[in-house]
Design an enzyme around this catalytic site. Structure first.
Site, PDB file in Angstrom:
ATOM      1  N   ASP A  29      -1.021   1.446  -3.977  1.00  0.00           N
ATOM      2  CA  ASP A  29      -1.860   0.460  -4.660  1.00  0.00           C
ATOM      3  C   ASP A  29      -3.208   1.011  -5.097  1.00  0.00           C
ATOM      4  OD1 ASP A  29      -2.827   0.647  -2.033  1.00  0.00           O
ATOM      5  OD2 ASP A  29      -3.530  -1.426  -2.025  1.00  0.00           O
TER       6      ASP A  29
ATOM      7  N   ASP B  20      -5.736   2.518  -3.368  1.00  0.00           N
ATOM      8  CA  ASP B  20      -6.958   2.450  -2.575  1.00  0.00           C
ATOM      9  C   ASP B  20      -7.161   3.653  -1.653  1.00  0.00           C
ATOM     10  OD1 ASP B  20      -5.045   1.853  -0.657  1.00  0.00           O
ATOM     11  OD2 ASP B  20      -5.918  -0.073  -0.058  1.00  0.00           O
ATOM     12  N   ARG B  21      -6.168   4.513  -1.530  1.00  0.00           N
ATOM     13  CA  ARG B  21      -6.319   5.703  -0.684  1.00  0.00           C
ATOM     14  C   ARG B  21      -6.473   6.958  -1.541  1.00  0.00           C
ATOM     15  NH1 ARG B  21      -2.789   5.309   4.827  1.00  0.00           N
ATOM     16  NH2 ARG B  21      -3.323   3.173   5.372  1.00  0.00           N
TER      17      ARG B  21
ATOM     18  N   SER C  13       0.811  -1.211   0.000  1.00  0.00           N
ATOM     19  CA  SER C  13       0.000   0.000   0.000  1.00  0.00           C
ATOM     20  C   SER C  13       0.846   1.264   0.000  1.00  0.00           C
ATOM     21  CB  SER C  13      -0.964  -0.021   1.188  1.00  0.00           C
ATOM     22  OG  SER C  13      -1.897   1.031   1.101  1.00  0.00           O
ATOM     23  N   HIS C  14       0.763   2.048   1.067  1.00  0.00           N
ATOM     24  CA  HIS C  14       1.417   3.350   1.136  1.00  0.00           C
ATOM     25  C   HIS C  14       2.843   3.260   1.669  1.00  0.00           C
ATOM     26  CE1 HIS C  14      -0.459   2.327   4.901  1.00  0.00           C
ATOM     27  NE2 HIS C  14       0.358   3.141   5.526  1.00  0.00           N
TER      28      HIS C  14
ATOM     29  N   LYS D 165     -11.500  -0.105  -0.503  1.00  0.00           N
ATOM     30  CA  LYS D 165     -11.507   1.348  -0.630  1.00  0.00           C
ATOM     31  C   LYS D 165     -10.908   1.701  -1.974  1.00  0.00           C
ATOM     32  CE  LYS D 165      -7.446   1.688   2.485  1.00  0.00           C
ATOM     33  NZ  LYS D 165      -7.542   0.414   3.227  1.00  0.00           N
TER      34      LYS D 165
ATOM     35  N   ASP E  36      -2.408   6.474  -3.467  1.00  0.00           N
ATOM     36  CA  ASP E  36      -1.227   5.859  -2.855  1.00  0.00           C
ATOM     37  C   ASP E  36      -0.652   4.734  -3.702  1.00  0.00           C
ATOM     38  OD1 ASP E  36      -3.347   4.094  -2.434  1.00  0.00           O
ATOM     39  OD2 ASP E  36      -2.464   3.305  -0.597  1.00  0.00           O
TER      40      ASP E  36
END
Length: 543
Positions: free
Chosen positions: A279, A281-282, A113-114, A376, A277
Site C-alpha cells: 500500500d 507506506d513502507r 499492506s505487506h 508512514k 510495499d
C-alpha cells in the site's frame, strides 16, 4: 434514491489491529462480513454523515468489488460526497494526503499492506480520521463494540460507479468523484523536496532503481521519479499494480526484494535502490552493495533534516516506536530536540504530529514519515534520501558510515518467527512477563540488567494509556532485547525478537550485525526458550 435495510448477525472477530482489520479474502467475502464492519464505521463515526469520505486501496484482489459495496452503503447512510481513486487505487500515504487537502471527515483504506494478495491471500480495511491518520484506540474500540451488536446494515441498489474514468457521478443524493490517485500526492512532494537538486543528481549519471513490487507505488514512482525528476524509463521495476502482486510477497525487505538487492551488486550496480510495499507506506533503502536499516534511515534523515527545503529551519522533535533502535535518540540529544518512544502503530505518532511536537517519525518495520501526512510514507523516504544525497554529494555508504562515526552505531536486527502456534506464542510471552520481576536488577550472561518491563505508554497530549506493548530487557551497556507478538498477520502468530547493541568505537563499526549481536541472540533464544516452545530452530526472516 431509497435504501434497503438488510438483516445481519455479528461476527466476533472484527477487532481492528494496529493497522485495521486484516483477514483472509475468503473471510471478507463470507456473508455480510465487510458490510458489517463498514456499517459499524458509519454508525460510530457520525461526522461522516453529510460529510466527505476518501476511499481507495492498494489494488489487491477484492479491492474493486469492496469499493462498490462501500459506495452503495455510503449513499444509503447519508454521506454527501466520496472521493475515490481511479481504478479504486490510492496508496495509504496518498489517501492521508487527500483527506487532509480536501478536509474530508475521514477515509476508508482497503489494504493488508505487506501481506500477500490474490484470491487465496489477505484483505484489509481501516478507518482514517479527519487528520489523515489511522483511527486511535478509542475509535477502533467503539467500532469493534458496534460490530458485536450489529443487527442490520443499509445499502442502495444503484448502478456501479465507473471507476476507470476520472469524473463526477451521482449515487442517489451522494456525489462520487473519481480522482487521479497520483496528482495531489505528487504536488505535495514537489513542495517538500529540492526537486531541482535531485534532477541534477540524476542527470549526472547517478544510477537508481525503484521496485514497486507490482503494488500501489508503481504509478506514483513512475510519475515522480521518471516523469518529473528525469530518471530513465525503466527505473521503476515491477511497476504495474496487480491483484496478486505478481505472485510475490509485497514486503520490501532483503528476502522478498532479492531481485532489487542484486541490482546493487558489482561494478555496474545501482548507486541507490529502494522498494515499497503493497500500500506504499513502507520503504527499504539500499546503496551500492549497502543496506540501510530502517532505524538508521530515520536517524540519518533526522540528522540531515535541514537539507530538505520543507525543514530548512529544523525540526521540533522526533519519535520512534519502542522496538525501533535508539539510533535517532543520539541525534535528538545532539540537536537538543524532543525524542519520544511510542508503542508500535503509526496512530501513536498522530497526536505528537498534530501538536507540532515532532516532524520526523519512524518504525523499525520499514516505516518512515514526517508531518506532511499522518501515515508512514515509502516514497517520501525515497525522495528524502535522494534529496540528502544530492545536497551532500556523498554515496549512501559514506553518509551512513560517517553518521556512525559521529553518533556511534546501534547494531540492530529483528528476528521473525512467522505463523507459529498462537497458544504457544501466548504462553511464551506470559512466561517472560512472569519472569520480569526476577530479571530486574540481576544479570544475564554477564550483562547487568538495567530494566525489565512490559512497555506502557502514556500519551503526552491526551493522557491515554496503552499497556502491554512489548517486553523490554535493557542492559547497563546500552544493549536491549525486545519481544513482541505482531498484529499484522492473518494466520497463527508472528513472534518478533528485536536485538540491539551500541558501539561507539569507529574501529568496531563494520561488523556484520548478526556477528556483532551473536551473544545477545543466544541470550534471547535461551531466555525465551524459543525452540522448545515454538519448534523453530531459526527465524523465518532476519532483517
Amino acid at each position: 434514491m431509497p435504501f434497503i435495510t438488510y438483516s445481519t448477525h455479528p461476527f466476533k472477530d472484527q477487532k481492528p489491529g494496529t493497522s485495521g482489520l486484516r483477514k483472509r479474502v475468503e473471510v471478507f467475502r463470507q456473508g455480510h462480513y465487510l458490510h458489517n464492519f463498514v456499517q459499524a464505521v458509519f454508525d460510530t463515526q457520525t461526522e461522516l454523515i453529510g460529510g466527505t469520505l476518501v476511499l481507495g486501496g492498494d489494488g489487491r484482489f477484492f479491492n474493486r468489488e469492496a469499493i462498490q459495496i462501500i459506495l452503495k452503503m455510503a449513499a444509503a447512510n447519508g454521506l454527501a460526497r466520496v472521493l475515490v481513486g481511479q481504478n479504486g487505487l490510492l496508496s495509504t500515504p496518498a489517501a492521508s494526503c487527500v483527506i487532509r487537502k480536501y478536509a474530508a471527515a475521514g477515509g476508508l483504506i482497503l489494504s493488508a499492506s505487506h501481506n500477500p494478495g490474490g484470491p487465496d491471500g489477505d484483505f484489509g480495511i481501516k478507518f482514517n480520521m479527519a487528520n489523515g491518520g489511522p483511527a486511535n484506540e478509542q475509535l477502533t474500540d467503539a467500532i469493534f463494540a458496534r460490530t458485536l451488536e450489529i443487527a442490520d446494515f443499509r445499502s442502495t441498489e444503484g448502478d456501479d460507479i465507473p471507476l476507470d474514468t476520472v469524473g463526477s457521478y451521482q449515487l442517489g443524493d451522494m456525489s462520487v468523484e473519481v480522482i487521479d490517485p497520483v496528482s495531489d500526492y505528487a504536488e505535495l512532494m514537489a513542495g517538500i523536496f529540492d526537486f531541482e537538486a535531485i534532477r541534477g543528481l540524476l542527470a549526472g549519471g547517478f544510477r537508481i532503481r525503484f521496485d514497486a513490487m507490482h503494488a500501489i507505488t508503481g504509478p506514483y514512482a513512475q510519475r515522480i521519479l521518471e516523469q518529473q525528476l528525469g530518471a530513465p524509463a525503466g527505473t521503476v521495476i515491477n511497476a504495474e499494480p496487480k491483484e496478486d502482486f505478481g505472485g510475490h510477497h509485497p514486503d520490501p525487505n532483503l528476502v522478498h526484494a532479492a531481485e532489487l538487492v542484486a541490482m546493487t551488486k558489482g561494478p555496474e550496480g545501482a548507486d541507490f535502490a529502494a522498494a515499497s510495499d503493497g500500500d506504499g507506506d513502507r520503504n527499504m533503502i539500499l546503496g551500492h552493495d549497502f543496506f540501510v536499516t530502517p532505524s538508521d534511515s530515520l536517524a540519518v534523515l533526522a540528522a540531515n533534516a535541514r537539507l530538505i527545503p520543507a525543514h530548512a529551519a529544523g525540526i521540533p522533535g522526533v519519535a520512534r516506536s519502542m522496538p525501533t533502535s535508539q539510533a535517532v535518540d543520539h541525534v535528538a540529544r545532539d540537536l537538543g530536540i524532543e525524542c519520544f518512544e511510542t508503542p508500535t502503530g503509526w496512530k501513536f505518532f498522530g497526536n505528537l504530529l498534530d501538536a507540532g511536537r515532532i516532524a520526523f517519525c519512524g518504525e523499525e518495520s520499514f516505516g518512515t514519515g514526517s508531518d506532511h501526512v499522518r501515515e508512514k510514507d515509502g516514497l517520501w523516504a525515497v525522495l528524502a534520501w535522494l534529496n540528502v544525497i544530492a545536497r551532500r554529494g556523498q554515496s549512501v555508504a559514506d553518509i551512513v558510515t560517517g553518521h556512525w562515526q559521529r553518533y556511534g552505531r546501534n547494531y540492530y536486527s529483528r528476528h521473525d518467527y512467522e505463523g507459529i502456534n498462537s497458544k504457544a506464542a501466548g504462553e511464551l510471552m506470559k512466561t517472560l512477563r512472569d519472569r520480569l520481576p526476577q530479571l530486574q536488577g540481576g544479570s544475564l550472561d554477564g550483562r547487568d540488567v538495567a530494566y525489565a518491563d512490559d512497555f506502557s505508554y502514556t500519551d503526552p497530549i491526551d493522557g491515554s494509556v496503552s499497556e502491554r506493548q512489548g517486553i523490554r530487557i535493557g542492559f547497563a551497556d546500552g544493549s536491549r532485547i525486545v519481544f513482541r507478538l505482531s498484529g499484522t498477520g492473518t494466520v497463527g502468530a508472528t513472534l518478533r525478537v528485536y536485538l540491539e547493541s551500541f558501539q561507539p568505537d569507529p574501529a568496531q563499526q563494520q561488523l556484520d550485525p548478526q556477528v556483532a549481536l551473536a551473544s545477545l541472540i543466544e541470550t534471547a533464544n535461551r531466555l525465551a526458550e524459543i525452540e522448545s516452545r515454538t519448534g523453530r530452530a531459526a527465524p523465518d526472516v532476519i532483517t
